[in-house]
Design a protein around this motif. Structure first.
Motif, PDB file in Angstrom:
ATOM      1  N   THR A 274      31.233  62.662  11.451  1.00 28.66           N
ATOM      2  CA  THR A 274      31.481  64.056  11.821  1.00 28.66           C
ATOM      3  C   THR A 274      32.614  64.224  12.824  1.00 28.66           C
ATOM      4  OG1 THR A 274      29.812  63.783  13.521  1.00 28.66           O
ATOM      5  CG2 THR A 274      29.080  64.756  11.444  1.00 28.66           C
ATOM      6  N   ARG A 275      33.195  63.113  13.241  1.00 27.66           N
ATOM      7  CA  ARG A 275      34.270  63.191  14.236  1.00 27.66           C
ATOM      8  C   ARG A 275      35.471  62.415  13.721  1.00 27.66           C
ATOM      9  NH1 ARG A 275      32.498  66.275  18.918  1.00 27.66           N
ATOM     10  NH2 ARG A 275      30.416  66.726  18.160  1.00 27.66           N
TER      11      ARG A 275
ATOM     12  N   CYS B  57      30.783  58.360  13.383  1.00 24.85           N
ATOM     13  CA  CYS B  57      29.553  59.142  13.293  1.00 24.85           C
ATOM     14  C   CYS B  57      29.249  59.732  14.677  1.00 24.85           C
ATOM     15  CB  CYS B  57      28.394  58.264  12.808  1.00 24.85           C
ATOM     16  SG  CYS B  57      27.857  57.082  14.029  1.00 24.85           S
ATOM     17  N   GLU B  58      28.255  60.631  14.674  1.00 30.12           N
ATOM     18  CA  GLU B  58      27.914  61.333  15.907  1.00 30.12           C
ATOM     19  C   GLU B  58      27.597  60.359  17.048  1.00 30.12           C
ATOM     20  OE1 GLU B  58      28.158  64.635  15.233  1.00 30.12           O
ATOM     21  OE2 GLU B  58      28.092  64.974  17.391  1.00 30.12           O
ATOM     22  N   SER B  59      26.823  59.312  16.757  1.00 29.18           N
ATOM     23  CA  SER B  59      26.373  58.457  17.861  1.00 29.18           C
ATOM     24  C   SER B  59      27.487  57.521  18.338  1.00 29.18           C
ATOM     25  CB  SER B  59      25.085  57.721  17.478  1.00 29.18           C
ATOM     26  OG  SER B  59      25.358  56.457  16.967  1.00 29.18           O
TER      27      SER B  59
ATOM     28  N   ARG C  23      29.946  59.289  20.697  1.00 33.91           N
ATOM     29  CA  ARG C  23      29.423  59.862  21.933  1.00 33.91           C
ATOM     30  C   ARG C  23      30.277  59.522  23.146  1.00 33.91           C
ATOM     31  NH1 ARG C  23      23.754  58.198  21.984  1.00 33.91           N
ATOM     32  NH2 ARG C  23      23.618  59.370  20.047  1.00 33.91           N
TER      33      ARG C  23
ATOM     34  N   PRO D 156      35.725  67.156  16.496  1.00 36.39           N
ATOM     35  CA  PRO D 156      34.851  67.511  15.380  1.00 36.39           C
ATOM     36  C   PRO D 156      35.676  67.736  14.123  1.00 36.39           C
ATOM     37  CG  PRO D 156      34.536  68.991  17.263  1.00 36.39           C
ATOM     38  CD  PRO D 156      35.729  68.153  17.557  1.00 36.39           C
TER      39      PRO D 156
END
Ligand SMILES: [Zn+2]
Length: 249
Positions: free
Chosen positions: A168-169, A179-181, A184, A191
């Protein structure tokens, strides 16, 4: 004095810088993809024939004779002036931004036959663009096509760090999606929607004929131009003034 031997090239003009009172140094890309710099003597005199023929993004058959350091541009016969890229400031900015990238991705004494046809087609695609969103995606497509060819192809299908497919990034410096994690702790990861990722893939994979008829809205095209700009500036490690100008207008 014996006449110096001259070599003929087909070339496209990428940039010009002033030299002394009346001369220019012209940077070109030859048909074989090499960068070539030569002095156009007297090209800044009013009415100089060489001046018009060595304008940015002109394609020409040029004659270069050997000089002491740089070659001397003695003749230029225009084969394609790309007049459609000169109709307004937005077209000029788009073509200038692509020539700026071209100058940074071709090298003296290094042939690469992929580069000239790509730039020539991209300049024609700029001429064929009838609205701002398509001008933006033409410039972005040129960036991603030439950068992918040079080895900087973005990873788009799964997170670069953990291979999680739901990414997603987009992170320019790591070279693609996260990925999102995994994103972080990466401050610059921005995004990105699946639609935008599909578009980046399309910029690399689709032809200009296909891109020019693809429907695209203003918001998407300016995001793609933004990502292309960051991608090129980061991986070429350069401030891209022509690209900044294109984004600013
Ligand atoms: Zn991950």
């Amino acid at each position: 004095m014996a006449r110096r031997p001259a070599v003929r090239y087909k070339a496209v003009m990428l940039s010009r810088t002033k030299l002394a009172e009346q001369d220019l140094i012209v940077t070109m890309m030859t048909e074989e993809g090499e960068q070539l710099r030569a002095v156009a003597k007297g090209a800044r005199k009013p009415g100089s024939r060489l001046s018009a023929r060595s304008e940015l993004f002109v394609e020409a058959d040029v004659m270069i004779s050997k000089g002491r350091n740089l070659g001397i541009l003695t003749e230029a016969e225009v084969s394609d002036a790309h007049v459609g890229a000169r109709v307004d400031i937005e077209h000029v900015a788009c073509a200038s931004a692509m020539c700026e990238i071209a100058r940074l991705t071709c090298y003296e004494d290094l042939k690469d036959p992929f580069l000239f046809p790509l730039l020539s087609r991209s300049l024609r695609a700029c001429e064929e663009s009838t609205d701002r969103p398509h001008l933006d995606i033409v410039a972005a497509a040129y960036v991603f096509k030439v950068m992918s060819h040079a080895g900087w192809r973005p990873v788009l299908d799964a997170c670069i760090a953990c291979e999680e497919p739901a990414a997603t990034r987009f992170c320019v410096s790591v070279g693609g999606v996260l990925c999102e994690s995994c994103a972080r702790n990466v401050a610059e990861a921005m995004p990105v929607s699946q639609n935008e990722l599909d578009w980046i893939g399309a910029l690399i994979g689709l032809t200009f004929d296909e891109l020019l008829v693809a429907p695209v809205d203003d918001l998407t095209s300016s995001k793609l131009l933004d990502v292309a700009h960051r991608w090129a500036a980061t991986h070429l490690d350069a401030r891209l003034r022509a690209f900044e100008f294109l984004r600013g207008i």
